[in-house]
Design an enzyme around this catalytic site. Structure first.
Site, PDB file in Angstrom:
ATOM      1  N   SER A  89      -5.052 -11.445  -5.895  1.00  0.00           N
ATOM      2  CA  SER A  89      -4.248 -10.316  -5.418  1.00  0.00           C
ATOM      3  C   SER A  89      -2.949 -10.745  -4.765  1.00  0.00           C
ATOM      4  O   SER A  89      -2.148  -9.898  -4.374  1.00  0.00           O
ATOM      5  CB  SER A  89      -5.054  -9.497  -4.407  1.00  0.00           C
ATOM      6  OG  SER A  89      -5.190 -10.201  -3.194  1.00  0.00           O
ATOM      7  N   THR A 216      -3.712  -7.360  -1.561  1.00  0.00           N
ATOM      8  CA  THR A 216      -2.568  -7.765  -0.745  1.00  0.00           C
ATOM      9  C   THR A 216      -3.148  -8.503   0.445  1.00  0.00           C
ATOM     10  O   THR A 216      -4.335  -8.360   0.738  1.00  0.00           O
ATOM     11  CB  THR A 216      -1.848  -6.492  -0.229  1.00  0.00           C
ATOM     12  OG1 THR A 216      -1.391  -5.730  -1.335  1.00  0.00           O
ATOM     13  CG2 THR A 216      -0.680  -6.800   0.678  1.00  0.00           C
ATOM     14  N   THR A 234       1.931 -10.014  -1.512  1.00  0.00           N
ATOM     15  CA  THR A 234       1.075  -9.432  -2.564  1.00  0.00           C
ATOM     16  C   THR A 234       1.590  -9.750  -3.956  1.00  0.00           C
ATOM     17  O   THR A 234       2.779 -10.036  -4.134  1.00  0.00           O
ATOM     18  CB  THR A 234       1.032  -7.896  -2.418  1.00  0.00           C
ATOM     19  OG1 THR A 234       0.042  -7.375  -3.299  1.00  0.00           O
ATOM     20  CG2 THR A 234       2.356  -7.246  -2.750  1.00  0.00           C
ATOM     21  N   ARG A 244       7.954  -2.563 -11.018  1.00  0.00           N
ATOM     22  CA  ARG A 244       7.371  -1.677  -9.989  1.00  0.00           C
ATOM     23  C   ARG A 244       7.262  -2.426  -8.658  1.00  0.00           C
ATOM     24  O   ARG A 244       6.854  -3.582  -8.594  1.00  0.00           O
ATOM     25  CB  ARG A 244       5.980  -1.224 -10.443  1.00  0.00           C
ATOM     26  CG  ARG A 244       5.210  -0.372  -9.412  1.00  0.00           C
ATOM     27  CD  ARG A 244       4.276  -1.207  -8.549  1.00  0.00           C
ATOM     28  NE  ARG A 244       3.422  -0.367  -7.704  1.00  0.00           N
ATOM     29  CZ  ARG A 244       2.646  -0.858  -6.737  1.00  0.00           C
ATOM     30  NH1 ARG A 244       2.630  -2.136  -6.479  1.00  0.00           N
ATOM     31  NH2 ARG A 244       1.894  -0.044  -6.030  1.00  0.00           N
ATOM     32  N   THR A 267      -2.916  -2.506   3.152  1.00  0.00           N
ATOM     33  CA  THR A 267      -3.298  -2.885   1.788  1.00  0.00           C
ATOM     34  C   THR A 267      -3.773  -1.608   1.105  1.00  0.00           C
ATOM     35  O   THR A 267      -4.061  -0.625   1.768  1.00  0.00           O
ATOM     36  CB  THR A 267      -4.426  -3.943   1.778  1.00  0.00           C
ATOM     37  OG1 THR A 267      -5.572  -3.414   2.454  1.00  0.00           O
ATOM     38  CG2 THR A 267      -3.999  -5.228   2.462  1.00  0.00           C
ATOM     39  N   GLY A 268      -3.857  -1.639  -0.200  1.00  0.00           N
ATOM     40  CA  GLY A 268      -4.297  -0.443  -0.924  1.00  0.00           C
ATOM     41  C   GLY A 268      -3.144   0.201  -1.679  1.00  0.00           C
ATOM     42  O   GLY A 268      -2.093  -0.429  -1.881  1.00  0.00           O
TER      43      GLY A 268
END
Ligand code: GLY
Length: 368
Positions: A89, A216, A234, A244, A267-268
């Site tokens: 990640s 991340t 990340t 992106r 994170t997420g």
């Protein structure tokens, strides 16, 4: 001392110190009346060691309590994860974009110096957090992206590599590619839907760690002088449309630090966090006296309230994605919160490194 010498010297000093440290035993405590040094991070900050002896939070806490600058200590900590091929990640071996190219994002903030730096969509550098720090230290800017970020890194003496994929990240990408409609490039919307469907299948089959889809690392610390810093780094959303950028390198979203109030990071699902700049929201709420946990919960509620598009809702009408926040205030109080139960975060205090559950806003699974 150049950057490589610095990394070598500090890593060496940290490892040597760890050999003489006694092992920790007690559970972490939250101190309200005095500043006890603390480092917190997403859960991967107490998981990956890159073959060394210490995890991210352990290394950062050890360096910080031995007198290193808080941000230097935190970045040395996250470098462990960025360089670890087993964490898909972050950094080297992070899951690539839809074209199979690893593009990385990172930002850092120095509370006492009131300075910040970030890079986004950078290719070919394993440790984007160090490039973000170089932006902070050597430019008048806060964010450099893409080819410009790589050129900047090259001019700062960073090694540029052709490809940051590992055998593992390339293997997983090829599997995703194989399963995705070969014509998916024609329509970005269809491509995203097809990509998400295949991704969830691969999660169900255990090919991808669910936490690494948006995976991340955010790491924040405060030393005994009350100096607060933070860093987020990340590889971004797996299989993203090239170019992106999520929340991680955006100040106020993936990270916000105010030397007087505290630090928060995430994170997420970055898109959800970007919409509300929740790290800034959390720090401002802590400035007004809110406890870190309450400030984090407020951010989760804000994201839930902003999530109204049907494609982002599950059968209960709640967000169908995860997002987590990690925050500490100027008193050294800290918390980790998540949209859904099951997430955890890492913390290192004088009691040693631990992984503890995040406080969830919602029960159940995001996708049900
Ligand atoms: N939170 C990481 C990302 O959305 O890129």
């Amino acid at each position: 001392m150049n950057r490589r010498d610095f990394v070598r010297t500090t890593v060496g000093a940290t490892l040597a110190a760890s050999a003489t440290r006694s092992l920790f035993a007690q559970a972490p405590t939250i101190m309200s009346n005095s500043i006890k040094p603390v480092v917190i991070s997403s859960a991967n900050g107490n998981k990956f060691k890159n073959g060394g002896e210490m995890t991210c939070v352990h290394k950062a806490w050890t360096m910080m309590t031995q007198g290193a600058d808080v941000l230097d200590a935190l970045i040395a900590g996250v470098n462990t994860v960025e360089l670890d091929p087993l964490d898909t990640s972050v950094g080297y071996g992070g899951l690539p974009n839809a074209d199979g190219v690893v593009q990385l994002d990172s930002c850092c903030m120095h509370g006492p110096k009131k300075r910040a730096g970030s890079v986004a969509c950078i290719e070919g550098v394993r440790t984007p957090s160090l490039v973000a720090k170089a932006v902070m230290e050597h430019t008048d800017h806060h964010l450099i992206v893409g080819k410009g970020a790589q050129n900047f890194a090259r001019s700062m003496g960073f090694k540029i590599e052709d490809d940051l994929n590992t055998d593992e990240s390339r293997k997983i990408w090829l599997e995703w590619k194989r399963r995705t409609d070969p014509e998916h490039y024609l329509d970005p919307e269809q491509r995203t839907a097809a990509g998400n469907k295949v991704m969830m299948e691969m999660v169900a089959e255990g090919l991808i760690d669910r936490q690494h889809i948006y995976g991340t690392i955010n790491c924040d610390g405060i030393n005994s002088k009350g100096e607060i810093c933070g860093v987020t780094t990340t590889s971004g959303l797996a299989w993203k449309i090239p170019g992106r950028v999520g929340d991680s390198p955006i100040l106020g979203a993936g990270l916000y630090v105010d030397g007087q109030a505290g630090a928060a990071g995430s994170t997420g699902r970055g898109e959800a966090n970007l919409y509300g700049l929740c790290s800034f929201l959390i720090v401002e709420n802590m400035r007004r006296g809110m406890h870190p946990k309450d400030a984090g919960m407020d951010a989760c509620r804000r994201i839930k309230g902003n999530t109204v598009e049907k494609r982002l809702l599950n059968s209960r009408g709640e967000p169908n994605f995860g997002v987590n926040f990690y925050m500490l205030n100027a008193k050294g109080e800290y918390a980790g919160v998540s949209m859904y139960a099951g997430a955890s975060f890492a913390v290192c205090t004088e009691a040693g490194p631990q992984t503890v559950p995040c406080e969830p806003l919602l029960q159940g699974k995001p996708e049900d």
